[in-house]
Write a protein that holds these residues in place. Structure first.
Motif, PDB file in Angstrom:
ATOM      1  N   THR A  15       0.834  -1.211   0.000  1.00  0.00           N
ATOM      2  CA  THR A  15       0.000   0.000   0.000  1.00  0.00           C
ATOM      3  C   THR A  15       0.865   1.256   0.000  1.00  0.00           C
ATOM      4  O   THR A  15       0.584   2.221  -0.717  1.00  0.00           O
ATOM      5  N   LEU A  19       1.018   4.083  -3.041  1.00  0.00           N
ATOM      6  CA  LEU A  19       0.793   5.523  -2.904  1.00  0.00           C
ATOM      7  C   LEU A  19       1.971   6.335  -3.426  1.00  0.00           C
ATOM      8  O   LEU A  19       1.782   7.381  -4.053  1.00  0.00           O
ATOM      9  N   ILE A  71      -7.004  -0.156   5.099  1.00  0.00           N
ATOM     10  CA  ILE A  71      -5.986   0.837   4.757  1.00  0.00           C
ATOM     11  C   ILE A  71      -5.704   0.818   3.257  1.00  0.00           C
ATOM     12  O   ILE A  71      -5.584   1.871   2.615  1.00  0.00           O
ATOM     13  N   CYS A  74      -9.013   2.269   1.457  1.00  0.00           N
ATOM     14  CA  CYS A  74      -9.216   3.693   1.748  1.00  0.00           C
ATOM     15  C   CYS A  74      -8.120   4.542   1.122  1.00  0.00           C
ATOM     16  O   CYS A  74      -8.398   5.646   0.621  1.00  0.00           O
ATOM     17  N   SER A  75      -6.899   4.059   1.128  1.00  0.00           N
ATOM     18  CA  SER A  75      -5.795   4.794   0.509  1.00  0.00           C
ATOM     19  C   SER A  75      -6.055   5.006  -0.974  1.00  0.00           C
ATOM     20  O   SER A  75      -5.826   6.098  -1.511  1.00  0.00           O
TER      21      SER A  75
END
Length: 199
Positions: A15, A19, A71, A74-75
């Motif tokens: 994750t 990002l 996480i 939502c990220s």
């Protein structure tokens, strides 16, 4: 640490990498970010399957596996809001639901109760992952990153000026938000005794 828990932790690392790539300026960063997200989604599937088949279910896994999912998802949705690929009100519903369920699990843990993920929660997660992948593909096709091959596979038009990839993305956006809301409400209602007793 057993293999399912290692896969769960790997999802946190994937994750972060996702990002970083999403907001980088490297060539084909959307395609690379999509690849990282798909890898994280596969790890989500594998850790549950391995844990059940090998009887490696632990309290750590029960708590951290859904947290890693939250996480990760939502990220992605928050990043999409920044890029104007996803409506802010949809992201609010997703994040609010996940925070509410996480809060409920923390309350349960304070009472020595472990709440595992349930079936409809998994369906919600699958719909979210499909929505995110579909949004990625739609954006990549619009930017012609996959050339004529990508356009031939994903760029065909069904109705109007939009490709079928766009339609899939739109359908799963709303489906995932609806399942997110419904699954959250059902989970809170089923476990209402946990928080009503403290009111």
């Amino acid at each position: 640490m057993n293999l399912p828990n290692k896969l769960t932790l790997s999802r946190f690392a994937l994750t972060v990498a996702f990002l970083i790539v999403m907001f980088s300026r490297m060539p084909y960063h959307e395609t690379i970010a999509l690849t990282l997200f798909v890898a994280a989604g596969i790890s989500d599937f594998l850790d549950g399957q391995i844990a059940r088949r090998r009887n490696l279910i632990t309290n750590f896994g029960i708590l951290m596996d859904p947290l890693a999912d939250k996480i990760m998802v939502c990220s992605a949705f928050i990043a999409f809001v920044e890029l104007k690929w996803f409506a802010a009100w949809m992201a609010v519903i997703v994040v609010a639901r996940e925070l509410a369920i996480t809060g409920l699990r923390l309350l349960a843990a304070s009472k020595n109760v472990v709440l595992a993920a349930e079936g409809y929660g998994k369906h919600k997660t699958i719909s979210q992952i499909v929505a995110i992948i579909a949004i990625f593909i739609d954006q990549i096709i619009q930017k012609n990153q996959w050339g004529s091959v990508g356009n031939a596979i994903f760029g065909g038009h069904l109705f109007g000026d939009h490709s079928w990839a766009w339609w899939v993305a739109e359908i799963f956006k709303y489906l995932s938000v609806a399942l997110t809301f419904i699954s959250g409400w059902l989970y809170l209602w089923k476990n209402r005794a946990l928080y009503l007793d403290d009111m």
